[in-house]
Scaffold this active site. Sequence first.
Site, PDB file in Angstrom:
ATOM      1  N   ASP A  68      -5.344 -13.546  -1.520  1.00 50.14           N
ATOM      2  CA  ASP A  68      -6.302 -12.489  -1.195  1.00 50.14           C
ATOM      3  C   ASP A  68      -6.606 -11.592  -2.395  1.00 50.14           C
ATOM      4  OD1 ASP A  68      -3.566 -11.753  -0.754  1.00 50.14           O
ATOM      5  OD2 ASP A  68      -4.195  -9.926   0.269  1.00 50.14           O
ATOM      6  N   HIS A  69      -5.815 -11.715  -3.463  1.00 51.89           N
ATOM      7  CA  HIS A  69      -6.027 -10.880  -4.652  1.00 51.89           C
ATOM      8  C   HIS A  69      -6.663 -11.635  -5.819  1.00 51.89           C
ATOM      9  CE1 HIS A  69      -3.649  -7.302  -3.304  1.00 51.89           C
ATOM     10  NE2 HIS A  69      -3.250  -8.219  -2.436  1.00 51.89           N
ATOM     11  N   ASP A 191       0.055  -4.857  -3.745  1.00 57.13           N
ATOM     12  CA  ASP A 191       0.932  -4.972  -2.576  1.00 57.13           C
ATOM     13  C   ASP A 191       2.352  -4.564  -2.948  1.00 57.13           C
ATOM     14  OD1 ASP A 191      -1.308  -6.007  -1.456  1.00 57.13           O
ATOM     15  OD2 ASP A 191      -0.455  -7.969  -0.954  1.00 57.13           O
ATOM     16  N   HIS A 250      -6.004  -1.586   1.200  1.00 58.90           N
ATOM     17  CA  HIS A 250      -5.305  -2.783   1.691  1.00 58.90           C
ATOM     18  C   HIS A 250      -4.914  -2.592   3.166  1.00 58.90           C
ATOM     19  CE1 HIS A 250      -2.466  -6.205   1.812  1.00 58.90           C
ATOM     20  NE2 HIS A 250      -3.160  -6.672   0.795  1.00 58.90           N
TER      21      HIS A 250
END
Length: 283
Positions: A68-69, A191, A250
């Site tokens: 996702d990054h 994260d 996020h």
Amino acid sequence: MPILKLLFLGTGGAVPRIDRRMPAVYLEDWEGHRILLDAGEGAQYSLLENGISPASLDFVAVTHEHEDHILGLPGLLSTAKMMGKEITVLAPRRLSSYLSKSGVRVASEIADRRLKISCIEMCHTTETCGWLLEWDVGFKLDLSKVTGFPKQALTKLIKGEPVEVNGRLILPEEVADPGHRRFRRLLYTGDTAPCPRAWSSVGWVDVLIHEATFADDVEPARAHEEGHSTVNDAVEAARALNASILILTHISARYDDLEKHRRAASYNFVVIPEDGDWVFVRF
């Protein structure tokens, strides 16, 4: 007064929503640097929708290897290259090694035109760099201490350079306004679970962009086990770093809106942006 521009292209977590894309934050400083923090899927389209060319970026700082990054990175780099720009990518060691073997220009940190970007190891389920951006804004001089100094000497002192005046070496610290801070700092965590060692390493920041995957409806232990944070964890990090501004991003796809995050965010100055929101910071 320096102004930092932040555009939140994607504020979502690992699962996308139609109104919440994958993680990506565009940053533009007063020195002209253009930086992308993380490159979630579709990052280049989000840039284009906001009138920003992928080829105008100077650096992309990726926090870690989770999809996702980084899924937006190949397309973005390819587009920039076709437009004549090779973008430098900052990434953790293992990911840097992979990208380098793929022909991408990588770096572990940047020191460029009064800006330093360095990796701060975070507490996630894989090797993760939080990115600390530090600007040297120079010294604000105490005018009562520099009366009669040549203009050239004043310019050097503001930049942090010692000068000789009337045969005496003058250090910037001697004539600086004691209430002025020379550096400005922003930390983007990517994260992370709560990470006291990182806060101790950094010491302080002006702006903290901290993940807040969960609000206050999830047991903290569960969030931490997954390598993520609750809103309260982000608030505690901001307190530990004495941040002037806390920005939460996020956000898990489980949340249809940001109300639970807003209710849980008890800090002096908190921003919870949605996709497409600009945040302007006066330094």
